[in-house]
Design a protein around this motif. Structure first.
Motif, PDB file in Angstrom:
ATOM      1  N   LEU A  19      15.938  16.908  92.320  1.00 43.33           N
ATOM      2  CA  LEU A  19      16.927  18.009  92.543  1.00 43.33           C
ATOM      3  C   LEU A  19      18.406  17.386  92.476  1.00 43.33           C
ATOM      4  O   LEU A  19      18.726  16.442  92.913  1.00 43.33           O
ATOM      5  N   LYS A  21      22.691  18.377  92.133  1.00 46.27           N
ATOM      6  CA  LYS A  21      23.515  19.117  92.712  1.00 46.27           C
ATOM      7  C   LYS A  21      24.973  18.566  92.164  1.00 46.27           C
ATOM      8  O   LYS A  21      25.262  17.572  92.208  1.00 46.27           O
ATOM      9  N   THR A  34      25.194  14.854  93.314  1.00 39.06           N
ATOM     10  CA  THR A  34      24.198  14.166  94.016  1.00 39.06           C
ATOM     11  C   THR A  34      22.896  14.559  93.604  1.00 39.06           C
ATOM     12  O   THR A  34      22.680  15.533  93.237  1.00 39.06           O
ATOM     13  N   MET A  36      18.418  13.886  94.440  1.00 40.65           N
ATOM     14  CA  MET A  36      16.946  13.548  95.055  1.00 40.65           C
ATOM     15  C   MET A  36      15.947  13.636  94.409  1.00 40.65           C
ATOM     16  O   MET A  36      15.796  14.849  93.733  1.00 40.65           O
ATOM     17  N   ALA A  52      20.514   9.875  95.669  1.00 44.99           N
ATOM     18  CA  ALA A  52      21.765   9.076  94.865  1.00 44.99           C
ATOM     19  C   ALA A  52      22.853   9.972  94.826  1.00 44.99           C
ATOM     20  O   ALA A  52      22.985  11.225  94.618  1.00 44.99           O
ATOM     21  N   SER A  68      23.515   8.350 105.422  1.00 37.90           N
ATOM     22  CA  SER A  68      24.387   9.663 105.559  1.00 37.90           C
ATOM     23  C   SER A  68      23.755  10.845 105.230  1.00 37.90           C
ATOM     24  O   SER A  68      23.813  11.923 105.760  1.00 37.90           O
ATOM     25  N   CYS A  69      23.043  10.549 104.018  1.00 37.41           N
ATOM     26  CA  CYS A  69      22.480  11.565 103.373  1.00 37.41           C
ATOM     27  C   CYS A  69      21.196  12.143 104.143  1.00 37.41           C
ATOM     28  O   CYS A  69      21.289  13.357 104.386  1.00 37.41           O
ATOM     29  N   CYS A  72      21.767  14.151 107.398  1.00 40.71           N
ATOM     30  CA  CYS A  72      21.969  15.578 107.360  1.00 40.71           C
ATOM     31  C   CYS A  72      20.695  16.323 106.879  1.00 40.71           C
ATOM     32  O   CYS A  72      20.406  17.402 107.578  1.00 40.71           O
ATOM     33  N   HIS A  73      20.227  15.725 105.896  1.00 39.96           N
ATOM     34  CA  HIS A  73      19.192  16.638 105.115  1.00 39.96           C
ATOM     35  C   HIS A  73      17.756  16.636 106.128  1.00 39.96           C
ATOM     36  O   HIS A  73      17.060  17.427 105.981  1.00 39.96           O
ATOM     37  N   VAL A  82      15.219  19.821 102.145  1.00 40.98           N
ATOM     38  CA  VAL A  82      15.745  20.501 101.114  1.00 40.98           C
ATOM     39  C   VAL A  82      16.743  21.713 101.637  1.00 40.98           C
ATOM     40  O   VAL A  82      15.964  22.560 102.196  1.00 40.98           O
ATOM     41  N   PHE A  83      17.863  21.884 101.648  1.00 42.43           N
ATOM     42  CA  PHE A  83      18.809  23.177 101.987  1.00 42.43           C
ATOM     43  C   PHE A  83      18.270  24.024 101.359  1.00 42.43           C
ATOM     44  O   PHE A  83      17.928  25.138 101.850  1.00 42.43           O
ATOM     45  N   ALA A  84      18.373  24.064  99.905  1.00 41.89           N
ATOM     46  CA  ALA A  84      17.982  25.337  99.210  1.00 41.89           C
ATOM     47  C   ALA A  84      16.506  25.023  98.882  1.00 41.89           C
ATOM     48  O   ALA A  84      16.069  23.949  98.486  1.00 41.89           O
ATOM     49  N   TRP A  96      29.474  21.336 107.646  1.00 42.13           N
ATOM     50  CA  TRP A  96      29.553  20.969 106.220  1.00 42.13           C
ATOM     51  C   TRP A  96      31.095  20.193 106.140  1.00 42.13           C
ATOM     52  O   TRP A  96      31.364  19.099 105.652  1.00 42.13           O
ATOM     53  N   PHE A  99      32.011  16.869 107.370  1.00 41.00           N
ATOM     54  CA  PHE A  99      31.642  15.799 106.483  1.00 41.00           C
ATOM     55  C   PHE A  99      32.255  15.862 105.300  1.00 41.00           C
ATOM     56  O   PHE A  99      32.631  14.811 104.589  1.00 41.00           O
ATOM     57  N   ASN A 106      28.529  25.720  98.223  1.00 44.18           N
ATOM     58  CA  ASN A 106      28.131  26.630  97.422  1.00 44.18           C
ATOM     59  C   ASN A 106      28.327  28.152  97.723  1.00 44.18           C
ATOM     60  O   ASN A 106      27.766  28.492  98.843  1.00 44.18           O
TER      61      ASN A 106
END
Ligand code: HEC
Length: 122
Positions: A19, A21, A34, A36, A52, A68-69, A72-73, A82-84, A96, A99, A106
């Protein structure tokens, strides 16, 4: 698959899913990328996602099990981190902005927040 606010609904990701973004500020200037990648056996506690982050010029900022990633995820663990695609669990704009003060959310995601206020994670 079904559509949710223009974002395709998929419940779980296969190994080797990638994924990516692209991130922008409110002037539509790129702030970075970003990504994943789901790698079998990488980090089972965090659903095997390699995280990454890159600058707009492609320079790597961080890579791997980035705390940190993941912090939140992990809030959307029911969606495989996965948010989406939502709308089972959504992150509030306020969290959001705390941070990422310089990065816009989006617009498709903001629309989903308006449509599904009940899904916002606390
Ligand atoms: C403050 C919470 C937060 C942090 C920290 C965070 N993300 Fe996200 N991330 C989100 C949200 C919310 C979305 C969906 C909204 C969007 O697409 O703008 C998202 C979307 C993504 C996506 C697209 C797939 C998806 O989940 O929808 C990738 C890839 C991603 N983030 C990677 C990263 C990486 C890598 C890091 C660390 C460098 C990171 N994120 C840090 C909240 C966060």
């Amino acid at each position: 698959m079904s559509q949710a606010g223009g974002i395709i609904h998929v419940s779980r990701y296969k190994n080797d899913s990638l994924l990516v973004k692209e991130n922008f500020n409110k002037n539509r200037k790129p702030t970075g990328v970003t990504a994943m990648l789901k790698l079998a056996g990488y980090d089972a506690a965090d659903r095997n996602w390699v995280m990454a982050a890159y600058k707009p010029d492609g320079t790597m900022v961080s890579f791997g099990k980035i705390g940190s990633c993941i912090a939140c995820h992990t809030m959307v663990q029911k969606q495989d981190f996965v948010f989406a695609p939502p709308p089972q669990q959504l992150l509030s704009i306020r969290t959001w902005k705390a941070f990422f003060p310089k990065q816009e959310m989006n617009p498709a995601y903001v629309s989903l927040l308006k449509e599904h206020p009940e899904a916002v994670v606390k």
